[in-house]
Structure formats: structure tokens, C-alpha cells
Motif scaffolding. Structure first.
Motif, short mmCIF file in Angstrom:
data_model
loop_
_atom_site.label_atom_id
_atom_site.label_comp_id
_atom_site.label_asym_id
_atom_site.label_seq_id
_atom_site.Cartn_x
_atom_site.Cartn_y
_atom_site.Cartn_z
N CYS A 263 0.83 -1.21 0.00
CA CYS A 263 0.00 0.00 0.00
C CYS A 263 0.86 1.26 0.00
O CYS A 263 0.48 2.30 -0.56
CB CYS A 263 -0.91 0.02 1.23
N LEU A 264 2.04 1.17 0.63
CA LEU A 264 2.91 2.33 0.77
C LEU A 264 3.86 2.51 -0.41
O LEU A 264 4.63 3.48 -0.45
CB LEU A 264 3.73 2.20 2.06
N MET A 265 3.81 1.57 -1.38
CA MET A 265 4.74 1.63 -2.50
C MET A 265 4.43 2.76 -3.47
O MET A 265 5.31 3.26 -4.16
CB MET A 265 4.74 0.29 -3.26
N GLY A 266 3.20 3.16 -3.53
CA GLY A 266 2.81 4.20 -4.48
C GLY A 266 3.07 5.59 -3.94
O GLY A 266 3.85 5.79 -3.01
N PRO A 271 -0.66 8.53 5.96
CA PRO A 271 0.40 8.14 6.91
C PRO A 271 0.44 6.63 7.11
O PRO A 271 -0.60 5.97 7.07
CB PRO A 271 -0.01 8.86 8.20
N PRO A 272 1.64 6.08 7.35
CA PRO A 272 1.78 4.64 7.56
C PRO A 272 0.89 4.08 8.67
O PRO A 272 0.33 2.99 8.54
CB PRO A 272 3.26 4.48 7.91
N ASP A 273 0.72 4.83 9.76
CA ASP A 273 -0.12 4.36 10.86
C ASP A 273 -1.57 4.21 10.40
O ASP A 273 -2.27 3.26 10.81
CB ASP A 273 -0.06 5.32 12.05
N ALA A 274 -2.02 5.14 9.57
CA ALA A 274 -3.39 5.06 9.06
C ALA A 274 -3.55 3.89 8.11
O ALA A 274 -4.58 3.19 8.13
CB ALA A 274 -3.75 6.37 8.36
N ILE A 275 -2.53 3.65 7.28
CA ILE A 275 -2.56 2.50 6.38
C ILE A 275 -2.66 1.21 7.18
O ILE A 275 -3.44 0.31 6.85
CB ILE A 275 -1.30 2.46 5.49
#
Length: 378
Positions: A263-266, A271-275
Motif C-alpha cells: 500500500c505504501l509503495m505508491g 500516513p503509515p499508521d493510518a494504512i
């Protein structure tokens, strides 16, 4: 050899023609013209087949590429394509491939498997299969996790075939492999950019956006490899209950982490915590497929995802797990069975309300397995 090939291609592939015809062979691996391996019943071994030389092998691969309107040459030394019979082929040319032209042809079964077949193959227990059937019926979001060749696609085919006939299913894949036996199915496949102009690419993300506008009840993303993971998570969190996907991971917790990483690759600004919280709330069931050293493909875990704790760690609980109890001295096959793990899923009341015949006792581990289940959980 498959009738989808022309006589010219059949002739070029004649050194491996018997392997392509053999229904027991699930994958053909070519490491240069004189070294060929196959996978059969989950085990990999070398076969005596050979191509005459490197030139003959390259000619065969170029012919296959042309048959699917693709090109493989010095400027395009890699080929990733789906053959007309559904098989998947990947090719890498020298000098990148130091052993010579390297090829993997993954064949797919022509028969649609069912939960009953998985039980008979020893992949899972009857009780676990009934539980998964209930999860699909109740519209639980399911992520199928596992390594290469572990049976993820087969599992997704089986689960997709259990979706109620009244529901509209949209399947999105990078290369069409799923053969879901359902009444109302729409299949989408990505398209690579034109090799000359670099235009016309259609990604999984593009197709997810289209799918959301086509009134789906459920969406299946065949294999999540990139930032389209965020789209799958959003689909699962926005009312499309019972959506599914697959991911490469070794266990249920790793599957959550892997999905978060993708999910964070794009270029997302979330924020990472929300993801992490989105992933924890989107996923409900993880089905872990594993390929064991004896060649067997088994469902090693069926787990529930309960979100994240105060430290940001994913919380998962095993509902069923395959436990090895021994090894057959003659065949070398592992002996074991899938057992419940003394954990009742949080949505058990849904099972009761829908009057589904699945008593709470089905989640209790047998006496002999309780020490093993407790030890693993610890």
C-alpha cells in the motif's frame, strides 16, 4: 501438445512436447538448452529432455512471443505472457540469463476444483472447509497468502466458486489465471504499454477504478504485487464485503505486513499508521497456503485478523491449523491433519443468526492436539 500452437511452434517445442502434454506436470523449467526440470506432484526433478542448442531454444521462444503479439529480442530480453490455453510463460534471454535462455511454463489444471477436492487431497479438513464456505457466504473479506506454487490461485478459484449466485463478481488480474465457476462473473485483465510507443498501458489500479463503477457486489484481485493493494483495501473497507485477493507471504501476520508495505509503495499521502489501521480493519480472514518439503500443498492456517494493538502490531488468531504428527517412512509424505485451535471467531453470532449448521464445538481442539496448539500459539 496443445492445439493452440501452430504446427511450426509445435515443431520448435518438440523437445518438451511430451512434458507439455503430460497432465501430471504442473511446471516446465528450462535453464538453457541442455538443462530442463519439471514439477510433478509438488516435487521438482531433472528430465533428460534437451533442445539442440541455444539458437533452437531462442527460436522457439520468439515464435511463442509472436503468437501472442509480443516481442522478445536484445532490446526486449524478458517475456511475461499468458498462452492461449491459459498457461503462463516467463522468459529471460542471455546475457542476463547466465545459464542460457531461461524459461518457466506454468500449466494450469483444466478441471475446476472444489472444496471437496481439497479435502480429498488432504489440503484441509472437512470442518475447516465448511467454515471457509460459511465465511464466503457471510461476506467476510478474505486474503489468500502463500509462496510461489503454494496453491493460492487454486484456493481463490475454489472460494470464488462458493459466492452466492445472486451476486455480481468482478475479477481483476495482471494475467488471467482464475477460472471461477460462478454464475455472474466479469473478468478484467491488465494490458502492458505498446512496446514501440510506450502507450496504452492499463494497470490493475485502472481496472479497480472501473470495477467500482460497474456495480460489483464483490471484487477479486488475483494477485496483489504493487500499490494496487491500497485499492483492494479501500474496496474491502467501502461496502464490498466478501472481496478477496492473494499476496506472497509466509504466514498470516506477514501477509498483513506485506499488504501494508505494498500500500505504501505508491505515491499515497496517507500516513503509515493510518494504512496499518486500514489493513487491520479491512482484512477479516487469512487463508495461508503452504508447499511442504514432501511436495504436498496444504492449507497451513485459517486465521482471523482483529486489527492492530496499541503498539501498532497486527493481531491475528488461528482458527484452524495444519499440524504434522509424523512422516511415512516409505513415501516420505508428511502425516498430519488440520485441527481447530480453541479459538471462536468474533463473528460467531453471525453464524448463529443465519442459522448455519456449525456448532461452537467445531472450534475446540481434540485432546491430542491441545498441547501442540497451545505450544504454537505461545
Amino acid at each position: 501438445m496443445s492445439s493452440v500452437f501452430t504446427d511450426a511452434i509445435k515443431n520448435l517445442l518438440s523437445p518438451i512436447g511430451d512434458l507439455l502434454e503430460d497432465e501430471g506436470v504442473s511446471e516446465v523449467m528450462i535453464n538453457g538448452p541442455h538443462e530442463i526440470f519439471v514439477e510433478k506432484k509438488g516435487l521438482v526433478f531433472k528430465v533428460p529432455n534437451e533442445f539442440e542448442d541455444e539458437g533452437t531454444l531462442i527460436s522457439a521462444m520468439r515464435a511463442i512471443a509472436q503468437s501472442v503479439n509480443r516481442t522478445i529480442d536484445e532490446d526486449n530480453p524478458r517475456l511475461d505472457a499468458r498462452l492461449p490455453d491459459g498457461s503462463r510463460i516467463h522468459v529471460v534471454l542471455p546475457p542476463m540469463a547466465k545459464n542460457g535462455t531461461t524459461v518457466a511454463i506454468r500449466k494450469f489444471s483444466k478441471d475446476s476444483l472444489t472444496l471437496k477436492d481439497l479435502i480429498e487431497f488432504g489440503s484441509m479438513s472437512d470442518v475447516a472447509a465448511r467454515f471457509l464456505d460459511i465465511c464466503v457466504y457471510l461476506g467476510k473479506n478474505i486474503l489468500v497468502s502463500g509462496g510461489t506454487g503454494s496453491g493460492k490461485t487454486t484456493m481463490l478459484n475454489v472460494l470464488g466458486g462458493r459466492i452466492p449466485k445472486t451476486q455480481r463478481l468482478i475479477i481483476i488480474e495482471d494475467a488471467a489465471e482464475l477460472q471461477v465457476d460462478a454464475e455472474h462473473v466479469v473478468n478484467f485483465e491488465t494490458r502492458k504499454a505498446d512496446e514501440l510507443k510506450g502507450l496504452g498501458e492499463i494497470t490493475i489500479r485502472d481496472l479497480v477504478i472501473s470495477a467500482m463503477r460497474l456495480r460489483p457486489d464483490r471484487i477479486i484481485v488475483g494477485e496483489v504485487r504493487g500499490d494496487e493493494a491500497l485499492d483492494l483495501v479501500q474496496v474491502m473497507n467501502t461496502g464490498h464485503d466478501g472481496s478477496m485477493g492473494t499476496v506472497h507471504a509466509n504466514n498470516p501476520v506477514d501477509a498483513c505486513t506485506r499488504l501494508e508495505t505494498l500500500c505504501l509503495m505508491g505515491e499515497t499521502k496517507i500516513p503509515p499508521d493510518a494504512i496499518r489501521k486500514m489493513v487491520g480493519s479491512a482484512l477479516q480472514i487469512i487463508v495461508q497456503c503452504s508447499r511442504y518439503h514432501d511436495g504436498g500443498r496444504r492449507t497451513s492456517h485459517i486465521s482471523e485478523v482483529l486489527g492492530v494493538d496499541n503498539n501498532g502490531n497486527y493481531i491475528t488468531r488461528d482458527i484452524f491449523r495444519w499440524v504434522q504428527t509424523g512422516k511415512d517412512p516409505e513415501t516420505g509424505k508428511y502425516i498430519g491433519e488440520m485441527v481447530p485451535c480453541n479459538y471462536v471467531p468474533t463473528f460467531f453470532e453471525d453464524i448463529v443468526v443465519h442459522k448455519l449448521p456449525f456448532p461452537k464445538q467445531n472450534f475446540l481442539a481434540p485432546d491430542w492436539a491441545r498441547p501442540l496448539v497451545k505450544k504454537k500459539a505461545a
